[in-house]
Design a protein around this motif. Structure first.
Motif, PDB file in Angstrom:
ATOM      1  N   ASP A  76       0.642  -0.891   0.021  1.00 14.63           N
ATOM      2  CA  ASP A  76      -0.077   0.227   0.318  1.00 14.63           C
ATOM      3  C   ASP A  76       1.040   1.201   0.034  1.00 14.63           C
ATOM      4  O   ASP A  76       2.154   1.315   0.467  1.00 14.63           O
ATOM      5  N   TRP A  77       0.612   2.486  -0.436  1.00 14.71           N
ATOM      6  CA  TRP A  77       1.135   3.461  -0.807  1.00 14.71           C
ATOM      7  C   TRP A  77       1.868   3.696   0.599  1.00 14.71           C
ATOM      8  O   TRP A  77       1.141   4.291   1.945  1.00 14.71           O
ATOM      9  N   PHE A  78       3.069   4.055   1.019  1.00 15.55           N
ATOM     10  CA  PHE A  78       3.595   4.750   1.698  1.00 15.55           C
ATOM     11  C   PHE A  78       4.098   3.236   3.586  1.00 15.55           C
ATOM     12  O   PHE A  78       3.767   3.893   4.364  1.00 15.55           O
ATOM     13  N   ALA A  79       3.410   2.276   2.875  1.00 13.90           N
ATOM     14  CA  ALA A  79       3.210   1.328   3.711  1.00 13.90           C
ATOM     15  C   ALA A  79       4.571  -0.223   3.799  1.00 13.90           C
ATOM     16  O   ALA A  79       5.059  -1.256   4.579  1.00 13.90           O
ATOM     17  N   VAL A  80       5.677   0.803   3.389  1.00 12.37           N
ATOM     18  CA  VAL A  80       7.206  -0.083   3.584  1.00 12.37           C
ATOM     19  C   VAL A  80       7.786   0.192   4.109  1.00 12.37           C
ATOM     20  O   VAL A  80       8.145   1.556   4.500  1.00 12.37           O
ATOM     21  N   HIS A  81       8.218  -0.217   5.798  1.00 12.63           N
ATOM     22  CA  HIS A  81       8.836   0.055   6.462  1.00 12.63           C
ATOM     23  C   HIS A  81      10.889  -0.002   6.732  1.00 12.63           C
ATOM     24  O   HIS A  81      11.103   0.494   7.873  1.00 12.63           O
ATOM     25  N   SER A  82      11.428  -0.650   5.614  1.00 12.87           N
ATOM     26  CA  SER A  82      12.150  -1.329   6.257  1.00 12.87           C
ATOM     27  C   SER A  82      12.488  -1.355   4.576  1.00 12.87           C
ATOM     28  O   SER A  82      11.828  -1.561   3.493  1.00 12.87           O
ATOM     29  N   THR A  83      14.126  -1.818   4.101  1.00 16.87           N
ATOM     30  CA  THR A  83      14.899  -2.389   3.034  1.00 16.87           C
ATOM     31  C   THR A  83      14.773  -3.695   2.773  1.00 16.87           C
ATOM     32  O   THR A  83      14.933  -3.638   2.201  1.00 16.87           O
ATOM     33  N   VAL A  84      15.551  -4.213   3.937  1.00 14.46           N
ATOM     34  CA  VAL A  84      16.282  -5.113   3.660  1.00 14.46           C
ATOM     35  C   VAL A  84      14.535  -6.445   4.285  1.00 14.46           C
ATOM     36  O   VAL A  84      14.357  -7.398   3.279  1.00 14.46           O
ATOM     37  N   ALA A  85      14.597  -6.332   5.142  1.00 17.34           N
ATOM     38  CA  ALA A  85      13.485  -6.577   5.724  1.00 17.34           C
ATOM     39  C   ALA A  85      11.717  -7.088   4.508  1.00 17.34           C
ATOM     40  O   ALA A  85      12.031  -8.637   4.162  1.00 17.34           O
ATOM     41  N   SER A  86      12.137  -5.829   3.786  1.00 17.87           N
ATOM     42  CA  SER A  86      10.568  -6.177   3.345  1.00 17.87           C
ATOM     43  C   SER A  86      11.218  -7.471   2.026  1.00 17.87           C
ATOM     44  O   SER A  86      10.453  -7.474   1.055  1.00 17.87           O
ATOM     45  N   VAL A  87      12.150  -7.227   1.536  1.00 18.78           N
ATOM     46  CA  VAL A  87      12.635  -7.915  -0.017  1.00 18.78           C
ATOM     47  C   VAL A  87      12.824  -9.561   0.329  1.00 18.78           C
ATOM     48  O   VAL A  87      12.226 -10.760   0.083  1.00 18.78           O
ATOM     49  N   LYS A  88      13.095  -9.472   1.578  1.00 23.15           N
ATOM     50  CA  LYS A  88      13.871 -10.805   2.730  1.00 23.15           C
ATOM     51  C   LYS A  88      12.185 -11.512   2.212  1.00 23.15           C
ATOM     52  O   LYS A  88      12.197 -13.075   1.569  1.00 23.15           O
ATOM     53  N   ALA A  89      11.650 -10.772   3.106  1.00 23.41           N
ATOM     54  CA  ALA A  89       9.779 -11.528   3.223  1.00 23.41           C
ATOM     55  C   ALA A  89       9.421 -11.637   1.661  1.00 23.41           C
ATOM     56  O   ALA A  89       8.135 -12.353   2.213  1.00 23.41           O
ATOM     57  N   GLY A  90       9.211 -10.719   0.757  1.00 20.82           N
ATOM     58  CA  GLY A  90       9.139 -11.491  -0.180  1.00 20.82           C
ATOM     59  C   GLY A  90       7.977  -9.863  -0.571  1.00 20.82           C
ATOM     60  O   GLY A  90       6.714 -10.104  -2.077  1.00 20.82           O
ATOM     61  N   GLN A  91       7.917  -8.772  -0.375  1.00 21.65           N
ATOM     62  CA  GLN A  91       7.628  -7.764  -0.981  1.00 21.65           C
ATOM     63  C   GLN A  91       7.899  -6.799  -2.471  1.00 21.65           C
ATOM     64  O   GLN A  91       9.394  -6.936  -2.053  1.00 21.65           O
ATOM     65  N   ASP A  92       7.218  -6.954  -3.601  1.00 26.97           N
ATOM     66  CA  ASP A  92       8.176  -7.403  -4.737  1.00 26.97           C
ATOM     67  C   ASP A  92       8.429  -5.459  -4.775  1.00 26.97           C
ATOM     68  O   ASP A  92       9.489  -5.317  -5.164  1.00 26.97           O
ATOM     69  N   LEU A  93       6.801  -5.007  -4.439  1.00 27.35           N
ATOM     70  CA  LEU A  93       7.091  -3.789  -5.471  1.00 27.35           C
ATOM     71  C   LEU A  93       6.611  -2.813  -3.872  1.00 27.35           C
ATOM     72  O   LEU A  93       5.836  -3.208  -3.464  1.00 27.35           O
ATOM     73  N   GLU A  94       7.396  -1.530  -3.564  1.00 28.89           N
ATOM     74  CA  GLU A  94       7.197  -0.775  -3.016  1.00 28.89           C
ATOM     75  C   GLU A  94       6.246   0.867  -3.830  1.00 28.89           C
ATOM     76  O   GLU A  94       7.053   0.734  -4.979  1.00 28.89           O
ATOM     77  N   MET A  95       5.512   1.076  -3.221  1.00 27.49           N
ATOM     78  CA  MET A  95       4.944   1.667  -4.015  1.00 27.49           C
ATOM     79  C   MET A  95       4.564   3.674  -2.907  1.00 27.49           C
ATOM     80  O   MET A  95       4.494   2.601  -1.388  1.00 27.49           O
ATOM     81  N   PRO A  96       4.645   5.187  -3.210  1.00 26.20           N
ATOM     82  CA  PRO A  96       4.480   4.616  -4.934  1.00 26.20           C
ATOM     83  C   PRO A  96       5.780   5.750  -5.394  1.00 26.20           C
ATOM     84  O   PRO A  96       5.709   5.577  -6.528  1.00 26.20           O
ATOM     85  N   PHE A  97       7.017   5.840  -4.275  1.00 24.22           N
ATOM     86  CA  PHE A  97       7.815   5.805  -5.124  1.00 24.22           C
ATOM     87  C   PHE A  97       9.407   5.705  -3.999  1.00 24.22           C
ATOM     88  O   PHE A  97       9.023   5.214  -2.994  1.00 24.22           O
ATOM     89  N   PRO A  98      10.336   5.662  -3.820  1.00 19.24           N
ATOM     90  CA  PRO A  98      11.254   4.585  -3.240  1.00 19.24           C
ATOM     91  C   PRO A  98      11.601   5.914  -2.019  1.00 19.24           C
ATOM     92  O   PRO A  98      11.974   6.647  -2.593  1.00 19.24           O
ATOM     93  N   VAL A  99      11.208   4.899  -1.026  1.00 19.75           N
ATOM     94  CA  VAL A  99      11.116   5.584   0.372  1.00 19.75           C
ATOM     95  C   VAL A  99      12.092   5.006   0.764  1.00 19.75           C
ATOM     96  O   VAL A  99      13.462   5.186   1.164  1.00 19.75           O
ATOM     97  N   PHE A 100      11.970   3.481   1.087  1.00 14.94           N
ATOM     98  CA  PHE A 100      13.149   2.738   1.653  1.00 14.94           C
ATOM     99  C   PHE A 100      14.034   1.666   0.713  1.00 14.94           C
ATOM    100  O   PHE A 100      14.840   1.038   1.027  1.00 14.94           O
ATOM    101  N   ARG A 101      13.606   2.390  -0.810  1.00 12.90           N
ATOM    102  CA  ARG A 101      14.701   1.125  -1.690  1.00 12.90           C
ATOM    103  C   ARG A 101      15.412   1.805  -2.479  1.00 12.90           C
ATOM    104  O   ARG A 101      16.010   2.944  -2.467  1.00 12.90           O
ATOM    105  N   GLY A 102      14.798   1.868  -4.088  1.00 15.10           N
ATOM    106  CA  GLY A 102      15.896   3.050  -5.135  1.00 15.10           C
ATOM    107  C   GLY A 102      17.708   2.442  -4.498  1.00 15.10           C
ATOM    108  O   GLY A 102      18.122   1.769  -4.517  1.00 15.10           O
TER     109      GLY A 102
END
Length: 832
Positions: free
Chosen positions: A230-256
């Motif tokens: 969901d929009w601004f619902a990612v709270h981590s860089t590493v944990a979200s990827v390892k859990a299997g969260q494919d896409l961060e929306m709406p733009f890179p806050v914890f990714r990029g």
């Protein structure tokens, strides 16, 4: 990259992507778009809300779109075939908006009638929610557009939704049998290309980085599509990827670049990145047919309108009908039409599921044509939660045109760096500021001349993010401090920004208005900074006089039709209701008009149940019209005059009072002493009709789950139940006869009752199958349904962490008929 005759297989491009490009694909580009890679011809992906109407790109976009009813209305249709056709139409609308992904449907559970977003969900029942959602998903994806149901999981409240923790185990019965079960039923019915994860935590972990939840989704249930935050619902860089969260929306806050660096540091492997990227490339392959750079458009089409009208009428529920009040004979009655919503129609709830309809047919105009003698109209009381933006027709800028003048100043500057004229009395920015603006700091000055149409104590209001002063003819009449609120509250919950003052004004006189607002003193972290200033105005309205006028109109008629309820200001994404009673002024109006009228018909607009205790005994008929979209007025009129037989059935229990609801003491989320935010599901499985009180005559709901009246009657007979093929299928058949004089649709509802001897507490009965059928007068139709006994009869065993099918004698309830069948062998299982 393939020849002109061979389209690119985007998944095959994975080895050609650089690490930076891979990470780019795992974040959004903006609020409406997932990023692509131009170098390799990998297109961006446009995502669009919602299943109630495909919105154009951009938060402030004002393009119209085909407006369909809200999802709670879809739930009340109980009509999977119709919703499949809706899905196909939504795909066509998505293409008109150059979108490849439809964000929806929403299948969170109607746990509590105060939940602000219930209008956007189907039901309190997981099977009904999942199967109807699956029908929409299949319809959308048949046309080459992807569907992304939401929100996985437990986003059943809006209060503090970014932070609250649902403290329930994912291997507990409550989540498995109610909240996660809706997703199982969806995945049994359809294969969505995407699933959106929820804002909240479950058992201490955010859904966007909840590896155990993702493992259930992918390993136990076999979901192979992508997961989107969901929009601004990612709270981590590493944990979200390892859990299997494919896409961060709406733009890179914890990714990029943060994600690129995490890979270089060894915190995330490139194989893990590749696994996520492959899902994003597969999405391009699956939506290949609808990728284009076309111009967004809105096309009014009669076939679209017919579907919108069929959906609205199919979901409208006749809750009460006494004294032969309905249907109306349009040739033999004088009709009084009461309520603002009869002139200014209600279309939708608020938030991302709202849209701007292509046209606005009012009930007044439609009924005036359908009733031979026309209708007499009275607006009655006002129905609003916020003061409207000042009408531009009342405002004069310095150049003589309607609107306002706006000057922008940076800190320390005497002269403005920018002058603007705006027809609308509003400034609205989210992260992207005016060219030359330095933030934080600075201020704006909005000026205009206001000329009211009437004399009275009128209301001026401002909705400002910064500290402000409001002047009238040089005198300060209102001041306020800066409001630092989240992005979502800024977008959805405008009351948090609003301050009001009453000012005596004379009709026709010009009043010089000046609004000064200080810009933000600090910037938001992790999301864009809101910046807004809006001038609002409403002229005095004598409500007692308005009610008296409505009473006088009703007294001169044979019957009164009152349009009342809620709209998008009351039910919306971003906040929950505090109460389920009707606004007090509407209640007074209904009571007074009903006392004066020979017959009273109430048309209710709402997505959530309403406490009707104060007036239900005074009215003869109640038609639940939901938020019915752009064809809603026509659909309601067809039912009111008997051109169409009502066929909607409640998909959610309507309790008498809020206190009867099982979740009453456990909703919404609350801040605890340690600073954390939690929500309790203490009622467990006792949600809606599963609550024992739903079967208790002393505590029976106002209207039960599955309730809905018709202009005809149906009789059930010859219920037959058999367990076939070594317990692989339960065969249920029943004869249904239309014993009335008009054609009608009946919803056949199959409930399974557990054995009397069972190891755990179980609801007395649960919905396990349904069908909606059209039956002519005098016709007898045999309805047959096949149920999987494992799905229909099992409960979740927390010790086994699996579903358990107990042996025993099970009951079947259907249309007032009962039957039994016996399960001989116990089965332990765990899959979708």
């Amino acid at each position: 990259m393939g020849s002109a005759s061979e389209p690119v297989d985007f998944v095959s491009l994975l080895p050609q992507l650089t690490l930076e490009e891979k990470c780019t694909l795992l974040s959004g580009k903006d609020f409406s778009t997932a990023e692509g890679v131009t170098r390799l011809g990998i297109p961006h992906v446009r995502v669009a809300d919602s299943v109630s109407g495909i919105r154009p790109a951009g938060i402030e976009a004002e393009m119209t779109t085909a407006s369909f009813p809200n999802t709670a209305c879809y739930g009340a249709t109980w009509d999977a075939d119709l919703l499949g056709r809706l899905g196909e139409e939504l795909a066509r609308q998505a293409r008109l908006k150059s979108a490849q992904v439809v964000l929806g449907p929403t299948i969170n559970i109607h746990r509590d009638p105060r939940a602000g977003r219930n209008f956007e969900c189907f039901s309190e029942d997981p099977l009904l929610s999942g199967q109807l959602a699956g029908a929409i998903v299949k319809g959308v994806q048949r046309q080459g557009v992807a569907a992304c149901p939401k929100h996985f999981v437990c986003n059943d409240s809006e209060t503090l939704r970014h932070y609250y923790d649902v403290r329930e185990s994912i291997d507990g019965r409550t989540l498995r049998e109610i909240y996660m079960a809706a997703w199982q039923h969806l995945l049994r019915t359809a294969s969505p290309e995407g699933i959106m994860t929820a804002y909240n935590k479950v058992d201490g972990l955010f859904c966007s980085e909840h590896r155990p939840l993702m493992q259930v989704l992918r390993r136990e249930w076999g979901f192979s599509g992508l997961t989107m935050s969901d929009w601004f619902a990612v709270h981590s860089t590493v944990a979200s990827v390892k859990a299997g969260q494919d896409l961060e929306m709406p733009f890179p806050v914890f990714r990029g670049q943060k994600l690129v660096q995490a890979v270089k540091n060894g915190d995330v492997s490139e194989d893990e990145i590749n696994e996520r990227v492959e899902k994003m490339l597969k999405l391009r392959d699956q939506t290949r047919a609808c990728h284009s750079e076309g111009v967004e458009t809105s096309v009014v089409d009669e076939s679209t309108n017919r579907i919108a009208r069929e959906l609205a009428s199919g979901g409208m529920v006749l809750l009460k009908n006494e004294n032969d009040a309905l249907p109306i004979d349009p040739f033999r009655c004088r009709v009084a039409l009461i309520g603002e919503a009869a002139q200014q129609p209600v279309f939708t709830g608020g938030g991302s599921a709202s849209c701007i309809p292509q046209y606005r047919h009012s009930p007044r105009d439609i009924l005036d044509k359908k009733i031979a003698g026309g209708v007499k109209y009275a607006a009655g009381v006002r129905t609003r939660r916020i003061i409207p933006v000042a009408d531009s027709a009342l405002l004069s800028a310095k150049n003589g045109n309607h609107g306002v003048d706006i000057a922008y100043f940076n800190d320390g500057d005497i002269e403005p760096f920018l002058h603007e004229h705006s027809v609308k009395a509003t400034v609205w920015m989210l992260g992207a500021f005016k060219p030359g603006m330095r933030c934080p700091g600075g201020r704006l000055e909005m000026t205009t001349a206001l000329q009211p149409r009437s004399t009275g104590d009128h209301t001026l209001a401002v909705r400002c993010t910064g500290a402000f002063t409001l002047e009238v003819d040089g005198d300060i009449v209102l001041t306020g401090a800066a409001r630092y609120i989240s992005t979502e509250q800024f977008i959805f919950n405008h009351t948090l920004l609003e301050s009001r003052v009453q000012v005596p004004m004379t009709a026709g006189k010009h009043y010089n208005i000046r609004l000064n607002m200080q810009g933000p003193e600090r910037m938001m972290q992790g999301e864009p900074t809101p910046y807004a200033a809006t001038l609002c105005f409403e002229e005095y309205h004598a409500e007692d006089a308005a009610i008296n006028e409505a009473v006088a109109v009703a007294q001169q008629a044979d019957l009164a039709i009152i349009y009342a309820g809620r709209d998008e200001q009351y039910e919306s994404e971003g906040f929950d209701l505090e109460d389920i009673r009707m606004p007090e002024n509407q209640t007074r109006m209904i009571q007074r008009v009903a006392a004066a009228s020979k017959k009273t018909i109430l048309v209710l607009h709402c997505g959530n149940p309403i406490d009707t205790s104060a007036f239900i005994d005074s009215v003869d008929s109640v038609l639940l019209a939901h938020f019915p979209g752009q064809e809603g007025a026509q659909a309601a009129a067809d039912i009111l005059i008997g051109a169409l037989n009502p066929s909607g059935r409640l998909a959610t229990t309507w309790w008498n009072v809020l206190e009867d609801c099982p979740s009453y003491e456990h909703f919404p989320a609350k801040k605890l002493e340690d600073g954390s935010v939690a929500i309790s599901y203490s009622e467990g499985l006792r949600v809606g009709y599963r609550c024992p009180g739903a079967d208790d005559a002393a505590k029976a709901p106002r209207w039960p789950f599955g309730h809905g009246l018709s202009y005809t009657t149906f009789e059930y007979s010859q219920l037959r139940v058999r367990l076939l093929s070594q317990q692989q299928q339960i065969s249920v058949s029943v004869n249904v006869k239309n014993t009335g004089s008009v054609e009608g649709k009946e919803v056949v509802q199959v409930y399974i009752c557990p054995p009397s001897q069972t190891k755990v507490w179980r609801p007395r009965r649960e919905l396990k199958g349904f069908d909606k059928v059209l039956i002519a007068p005098g016709e007898v139709l045999t309805v047959e349904l096949g149920l999987d006994p494992k799905i229909a009869c099992s409960y979740w065993d927390e010790g086994e962490k699996a579903w358990r099918l107990e042996p025993g004698v099970y009951g079947v309830e259907l249309g007032g008929r009962t039957a039994e069948f016996t399960v001989v062998e116990e089965v332990i299982w765990n899959h979708v």
